[in-house]
Design a protein around this motif. Structure first.
Motif, short mmCIF file in Angstrom:
data_model
loop_
_atom_site.label_atom_id
_atom_site.label_comp_id
_atom_site.label_asym_id
_atom_site.label_seq_id
_atom_site.Cartn_x
_atom_site.Cartn_y
_atom_site.Cartn_z
N VAL A 158 3.26 12.21 -16.14
CA VAL A 158 2.97 12.67 -17.50
C VAL A 158 2.27 11.56 -18.28
CG1 VAL A 158 3.95 13.48 -19.68
CG2 VAL A 158 4.91 14.27 -17.51
N PRO A 159 1.01 11.71 -18.63
CA PRO A 159 0.32 10.70 -19.46
C PRO A 159 0.99 10.61 -20.82
CG PRO A 159 -1.25 12.22 -18.43
CD PRO A 159 0.11 12.81 -18.23
N SER A 160 1.18 9.39 -21.34
CA SER A 160 1.90 9.24 -22.60
C SER A 160 1.45 8.01 -23.37
CB SER A 160 3.41 9.17 -22.35
OG SER A 160 3.75 8.00 -21.63
N GLU A 304 -4.93 8.17 -31.99
CA GLU A 304 -6.32 7.98 -31.55
C GLU A 304 -6.36 7.72 -30.04
OE1 GLU A 304 -8.34 6.10 -35.62
OE2 GLU A 304 -7.58 4.77 -34.04
N GLU A 305 -5.48 6.85 -29.57
CA GLU A 305 -5.48 6.54 -28.14
C GLU A 305 -5.08 7.76 -27.31
OE1 GLU A 305 -6.05 5.01 -24.62
OE2 GLU A 305 -6.67 4.06 -26.49
N ALA A 306 -4.13 8.55 -27.81
CA ALA A 306 -3.74 9.77 -27.10
C ALA A 306 -4.93 10.71 -26.97
CB ALA A 306 -2.59 10.46 -27.82
N ALA A 307 -5.72 10.86 -28.04
CA ALA A 307 -6.89 11.74 -27.99
C ALA A 307 -7.94 11.20 -27.02
CB ALA A 307 -7.48 11.90 -29.39
N ARG A 308 -8.15 9.88 -27.04
CA ARG A 308 -9.13 9.29 -26.11
C ARG A 308 -8.67 9.45 -24.66
NH1 ARG A 308 -9.16 4.95 -30.16
NH2 ARG A 308 -11.02 5.23 -31.47
N GLN A 333 -6.88 5.45 -14.25
CA GLN A 333 -5.57 5.75 -13.71
C GLN A 333 -4.51 4.78 -14.23
OE1 GLN A 333 -5.63 6.24 -9.52
NE2 GLN A 333 -3.72 7.39 -9.49
N ALA A 334 -4.90 3.56 -14.56
CA ALA A 334 -3.95 2.57 -15.07
C ALA A 334 -3.71 2.73 -16.56
CB ALA A 334 -4.46 1.16 -14.77
N ASP A 335 -4.41 3.66 -17.19
CA ASP A 335 -4.35 3.79 -18.64
C ASP A 335 -3.70 5.09 -19.08
OD1 ASP A 335 -5.67 1.38 -18.86
OD2 ASP A 335 -7.65 2.30 -18.95
N THR A 336 -2.79 5.62 -18.28
CA THR A 336 -2.17 6.88 -18.65
C THR A 336 -0.75 6.70 -19.18
OG1 THR A 336 -1.51 7.23 -16.35
CG2 THR A 336 -3.57 8.26 -17.08
N ARG A 337 -0.27 5.47 -19.29
CA ARG A 337 0.99 5.18 -19.97
C ARG A 337 0.78 3.92 -20.79
NH1 ARG A 337 6.43 6.70 -16.86
NH2 ARG A 337 6.96 6.96 -19.06
#
Length: 356
Positions: A158-160, A304-308, A333-337
């Protein structure tokens, strides 16, 4: 139309036969049509998933919008998150739609059918996570989602986007201890939310590092709203002068505003008789009387980061089997949490305790 599975091929007619429905009913499920009963929709979706059905092209046109889903919209905190998503939407030429549904843990069961019909570019959810069946339905239609400020502990798929709640609680309590306070109360959020517990753990860690033992009677669980801060503060501050707290750390600015009002009703001066620290640094915090010392949580930046992140996922290659999360490629892939830092903002609501 045909679909691929790991073992071979299966036709939609075969899926219809196994489900005991017509081919047109399967088509309606694939296209997100509302005129299919819930049990039938579930049965068909499960068969499609079991056969590894892959929707190679969208079954309905995507809408150029981001959907933001809350369980409540009646707070300044919510407005800050909406502003952050809107900032990114404006930059990228898409629109924002708001939905209010469910509880603080997950959206209402009927929400997903509506979003499947709307087909937004993606969904930003202000919940702890999503039930597995809702995740599978979104993945099966290639609709990415991101959880913002997770109240629980999202699963690895789950991206967060969240913030450093433990560090925030630690900083708030250290500030009070450094001023000389020893009898410190804490009013945090719901006991079943990880962010509430993390802020409480930060409080307890700061007390322990200072050689202080928190009084269990001074720990209260609320709901992050003004009313719970006010009610708990009236109870805590109604004790005799020698036993009541000299400082209160509130788990949200809204709760802190309730504490300020309770102190006013009881004739206590802020900060001469009582110091108060909030959490979030929403705009009203700097305009309260006195201005509120608080922990700044970068709500706008988090949104903002969640939208990006959502738009990055939207652009990612989706070649996964249905029912599996879309996998971002490369650095994405390393930027989903992501966890943002917090910082203490000292204003006028804190001072040394009486007699110090």
């Amino acid at each position: 139309m045909r679909d691929e599975t790991s073992a071979g091929r299966v036709t939609l007619a075969q899926v219809a036969s196994q489900a005991g429905v017509s081919l047109s009913t399967v088509s309606k499920v694939l296209n997100g049509r509302p005129d299919v009963s819930a049990p039938t929709r579930v049965k068909v979706e499960e068969l499609l998933d079991n056969h590894g059905y892959r929707r190679s092209t969208p079954t309905a046109p995507e809408a150029p919008l981001i959907e933001v889903v809350f369980h409540e919209l009646d707070s300044t905190w919510s407005m800050a998150l909406i502003r952050g998503v809107q900032n990114v939407a404006k930059e990228t030429g898409v629109s924002v739609v708001l939905t209010e549904t469910g509880t603080r843990h997950s959206p209402g069961a009927d929400w997903v059918e509506g979003v499947l019909r709307r087909r937004p570019l993606g969904v930003v959810l202000v919940f702890s996570t999503l039930p597995d069946d809702l995740k599978k339905k979104l993945w099966s239609r290639a609709i990415p989602f991101v959880i913002i400020d997770p109240a629980g502990d999202p699963e690895p798929d789950v991206p967060s986007v969240g913030s450093a709640n433990w560090a925030g609680g630690l900083a708030a309590t250290r500030h009070l201890i450094e001023l000389g306070h020893r009898r410190i109360a804490v009013i945090t959020g719901p006991e079943d939310m990880l962010c509430s517990l993390a802020r409480l753990d930060g409080f307890r860690s700061a007390m322990g590092m200072a050689g202080l033992t928190p009084d269990p009677a001074l720990t209260r669980f609320g709901d992050f709203h003004v009313r719970s801060g006010h009610a708990h503060a009236l109870d805590l501050l109604g004790a005799p002068a020698g036993t009541r707290p000299t400082a209160i750390f509130a788990g949200s600015d809204l709760q802190a505003l309730g504490v300020l009002e309770a102190a006013r009703v009881l004739g206590l001066r802020i900060p001469e008789d009582l110091s108060v620290v909030g959490y979030d640094d929403i705009p009203p915090a700097q305009w309260s009387s006195p201005a509120l010392t608080t922990v700044h949580q970068p709500l706008v930046e988090m949104a903002e980061e969640a939208a990006r992140m959502l738009l990055r996922l939207r652009r990612s290659d989706r070649t996964d089997r249905p029912g599996s999360p879309p996998q971002p490629s490369g650095a994405d892939q390393a930027d989903t949490r992501i966890e943002f830092g917090t910082r203490l903002v000292v204003r006028d609501s804190t001072a040394p305790p009486p007699g110090a």
